[in-house]
Write a protein that holds these residues in place. Structure first.
Motif, short mmCIF file in Angstrom:
data_model
loop_
_atom_site.label_atom_id
_atom_site.label_comp_id
_atom_site.label_asym_id
_atom_site.label_seq_id
_atom_site.Cartn_x
_atom_site.Cartn_y
_atom_site.Cartn_z
N CYS A 68 -20.34 -26.09 6.02
CA CYS A 68 -19.28 -25.03 5.66
C CYS A 68 -19.49 -24.53 4.38
O CYS A 68 -19.64 -23.15 3.95
N ARG A 69 -20.17 -25.23 3.17
CA ARG A 69 -20.22 -24.39 2.04
C ARG A 69 -21.71 -23.78 1.92
O ARG A 69 -21.68 -22.53 1.33
N ASN A 122 -20.77 -20.18 4.32
CA ASN A 122 -19.89 -19.40 3.83
C ASN A 122 -20.45 -17.98 3.23
O ASN A 122 -20.91 -18.24 2.13
N THR A 142 -19.52 -15.37 1.45
CA THR A 142 -18.99 -14.96 0.30
C THR A 142 -19.46 -16.01 -0.90
O THR A 142 -19.96 -15.61 -1.80
N GLU A 143 -19.20 -17.28 -0.52
CA GLU A 143 -20.01 -18.11 -1.38
C GLU A 143 -21.48 -18.20 -1.65
O GLU A 143 -21.88 -18.21 -2.85
#
Length: 140
Positions: A24-25, A28, A30-31
């Motif tokens: 997930c990290r 993402n 945006t991240e």
């Protein structure tokens, strides 16, 4: 009493959870975008390829690559130093295929995202005449 089978299941469950959190990290958008980028390459109809540049043009491009800064912050603000300085806010579309820049001065700008990863960002102008290849700025 915990059996070896239950211990193995708990360890497996913990591993699955950790893998999912890491995935997930990493995915993402945006991240991924919210970091500092440096210019690796520029391609434009009005700019000759590096092989066809004069020494002066090549030197100017190298200087631009060294001085250019593209900083996208997690709070949705940005600072860009690319020929001129600009700051404002940014937004990714839900599908992460377009990047909107809303400068504090001037008109909004939309870019197509060809690639966004933790290491590389490739964006094109809407008319697709200019492509910027950016790489993640490493802190040494």
């Amino acid at each position: 009493m915990t059996t070896p089978f239950k211990q193995t299941l708990r360890a497996l469950l913990l591993l699955i959870v950790l893998i999912n959190i890491g995935a997930c990290r990493q995915t993402n958008p945006t991240e991924l975008l919210a970091q500092s980028w440096k210019l690796q390459a520029i391609s434009a109809l009005q700019i000759p390829s590096e092989e066809n540049m004069t020494d002066t043009q090549r030197r100017e491009l190298d200087e631009l690559k060294t001085s250019a800064v593209f900083q996208f912050n997690a709070d949705g603000t940005y600072y860009i130093k690319f020929i001129e300085e600009a700051e404002g806010t940014w937004k990714l579309t839900d599908d992460a295929r377009s990047l909107w820049l809303y400068p504090s001065q001037g008109a909004e700008q939309k870019y197509h995202i060809d690639n966004l990863s933790a290491e590389q960002l490739i964006i094109k102008t809407i008319d697709e005449e200019t492509t910027l290849t950016l790489t993640a700025q490493t802190t040494d």
